[in-house]
Design an enzyme around this catalytic site. Structure first.
Site, PDB file in Angstrom:
ATOM      1  N   ASP B  14      21.689   4.610  -8.158  1.00 31.88           N
ATOM      2  CA  ASP B  14      21.585   3.349  -7.624  1.00 31.88           C
ATOM      3  C   ASP B  14      21.934   3.314  -6.468  1.00 31.88           C
ATOM      4  OD1 ASP B  14      22.930   0.235  -7.389  1.00 31.88           O
ATOM      5  OD2 ASP B  14      24.606   1.029  -7.484  1.00 31.88           O
ATOM      6  N   SER B  15      21.664   2.296  -5.477  1.00 31.20           N
ATOM      7  CA  SER B  15      22.052   3.145  -3.493  1.00 31.20           C
ATOM      8  C   SER B  15      23.530   3.880  -3.274  1.00 31.20           C
ATOM      9  CB  SER B  15      22.099   1.614  -3.665  1.00 31.20           C
ATOM     10  OG  SER B  15      22.940   0.694  -3.578  1.00 31.20           O
ATOM     11  N   CYS B  77      20.061  -0.365  -9.366  1.00 28.52           N
ATOM     12  CA  CYS B  77      20.533  -0.933  -8.061  1.00 28.52           C
ATOM     13  C   CYS B  77      19.589  -2.054  -8.384  1.00 28.52           C
ATOM     14  CB  CYS B  77      19.965  -0.155  -7.151  1.00 28.52           C
ATOM     15  SG  CYS B  77      19.813  -1.008  -5.373  1.00 28.52           S
ATOM     16  N   GLU B 156      33.926  -2.737  -0.151  1.00 31.41           N
ATOM     17  CA  GLU B 156      34.295  -1.081   0.011  1.00 31.41           C
ATOM     18  C   GLU B 156      34.645  -1.474   0.841  1.00 31.41           C
ATOM     19  OE1 GLU B 156      29.511   0.056   0.946  1.00 31.41           O
ATOM     20  OE2 GLU B 156      28.773   0.269  -0.591  1.00 31.41           O
ATOM     21  N   CYS B 188      24.085  -8.087  -8.178  1.00 28.07           N
ATOM     22  CA  CYS B 188      24.348  -7.061  -7.265  1.00 28.07           C
ATOM     23  C   CYS B 188      25.522  -6.531  -8.006  1.00 28.07           C
ATOM     24  CB  CYS B 188      24.917  -6.725  -5.506  1.00 28.07           C
ATOM     25  SG  CYS B 188      25.337  -5.593  -4.750  1.00 28.07           S
ATOM     26  N   HIS B 190      27.697  -4.450  -7.374  1.00 24.20           N
ATOM     27  CA  HIS B 190      29.580  -4.653  -6.317  1.00 24.20           C
ATOM     28  C   HIS B 190      29.648  -6.449  -6.676  1.00 24.20           C
ATOM     29  CE1 HIS B 190      27.924  -1.144  -4.306  1.00 24.20           C
ATOM     30  NE2 HIS B 190      29.313  -1.402  -3.112  1.00 24.20           N
TER      31      HIS B 190
END
Lengths: 268, 268
Positions: B14-15, B77, B156, B188, B190
């Site tokens: 993943d990124s 990702c 984040e 996504c 996240h």
């Protein structure tokens, strides 16, 4: 000093687009100088990365600019300026300046009540570099710092005047406002684009310090001291290089520079 | 198929950290498998980068995992899955799956009114990959997409339940809510962390689709089909590699995995 060296460009790098605020001021104060700008748009942002990674990226960016035989380097990125300047100075035999020194100098001269605020990315705030630099200029100045990690994405989303932007600004800035700072350093090249909302939240009496102007003045001093100011009368050349999304750079550059860029070089 | 190949790990990249939601589900559904995870935290985020750069980074990440002799690759990702899967399949001789197919499958099975929403990064939405994939499964399904670039920075920053997060969610989601979608893909890795606020804004009747579960089920199918399911009874090994900030990864991994990681390898 050879004519050749005088004709060499000033190299400027940033993690992305924000450093164009510095380029704009360089063009204004040093209209005869050639400029090469490198924006590391493939690895942006730096403000959330570690010291080691920021140093490594900054070295690589410097080497990109050295390929263009620049006569000096301006580190327009605050995160790189916080962590990498002394490393770059040790590694490369060329004048190098960052944005922390000039911004700190301007803030120290501006404050009347000796209370200065600094807002920046997490990396810049964690480095403590603004605090150290300001205290070295005047140890009686009290510095209050706050990382504002949502400001860069807000600017990149283009939410400059939204209600939610004001709410986020209030969330971050209320602390500094309560500390009664009379001077606030915009310690990230993206932040001048949020000037209006930051000023509104802080109140009209607080001076917002954008280091671009002072950086350009220091560049002029260095060029004079080293006797490498360009004197030719032909039109100077301004080149722009990015590591990703050249089209996007062209589209946005206008916001920062006030004029459009025709050619952007992609360098991976 | 040699025992050796069966014992090889499943590689996941993943990124950044988000792909750990996929790892969690893999551990749950395939508790005997060895896993190697690579998070490209030095170059995160990918969702704002170009197709070409995302493909290049995805190739490099695959090569990191191949150094660990993985038996298959899971591209956790969404941005990489959108742009790089077919390139990776052409380049590397190993089973590779992304998250777009499984997420689309699950959404198509779930919708009753044939109206599916997709929220993701700018890169994933720009690729049009979810639209294409869902329409290929059922051409009668209407797909409505929306890029939500502020969601990753919000996660984040740790602003999971803030008022401002709800305001931003409303700003992004009102369009999809008005389109009367009954199924919303969290495109996504996240976004599952913002499930609560997204559900609140969309209303209780909308199903939120997190692809991790379906991805793990597809991985199980591939392992069985290729006859490379691990059968040994010794405890499996889970290794975690990042390109920056290993300590930060350790701190945050707990939020995603529900247990803490002792060792994280730094690979530049």
């Amino acid at each position: 000093m050879s004519i050749n060296r005088k004709n060499s460009a000033i190299g400027v790098f940033d993690s992305g687009l924000g450093g164009l605020t510095v380029v704009k001021e360089l063009i204004h104060q040093l209209p005869s100088e050639n400029i090469v700008y490198f924006g590391d748009t493939a690895r942006v942002p730096y403000g959330t990365k570690s010291k080691e990674t920021i140093i490594r990226f900054s070295q690589e960016n410097t080497m990109v600019l050295l390929d263009y035989r620049v006569k000096m380097i301006v580190v327009a990125c605050n995160s790189s300026s916080s962590y990498a300047i002394s490393n770059l100075e040790r590694t490369f035999n060329i004048p190098i300046i960052g944005v922390i020194g000039p911004g700190s100098q301007k803030a120290a001269e501006n404050t009347k009540n000796g209370r200065v605020g600094v807002i920046a990315t997490s990396a810049t705030i964690a480095s403590g570099k603004y605090d150290d630099t300001i205290r070295r200029i005047d140890k009686n100045i009290k510095v209050f710092s706050k990382a504002c990690p949502m400001f860069v994405p807000l600017v990149e989303q283009g939410w400059i005047r939204k209600k939610v932007t004001e709410d986020i600004a209030l969330e971050y800035l209320i602390e500094l406002k309560n500390k009664n700072v009379d001077t606030l350093i915009l310690g990230c090249t993206h932040y001048p684009l949020l000037k209006e909302v930051i000023q509104k939240v802080m109140g009209g009496k607080v001076s917002l310090i954008d280091s671009a102007e002072t950086v350009a003045a220091q560049v002029r001093n260095i060029l004079e001291k080293e006797n490498i100011t360009r004197t030719r009368e032909e039109k100077p050349r301004h080149r722009f290089i990015v590591s990703d999304k050249p089209q996007n750079f062209k589209d946005i550059a206008n916001t920062f520079l006030g004029y459009s860029i025709k050619d952007v070089i992609l360098r991976k």
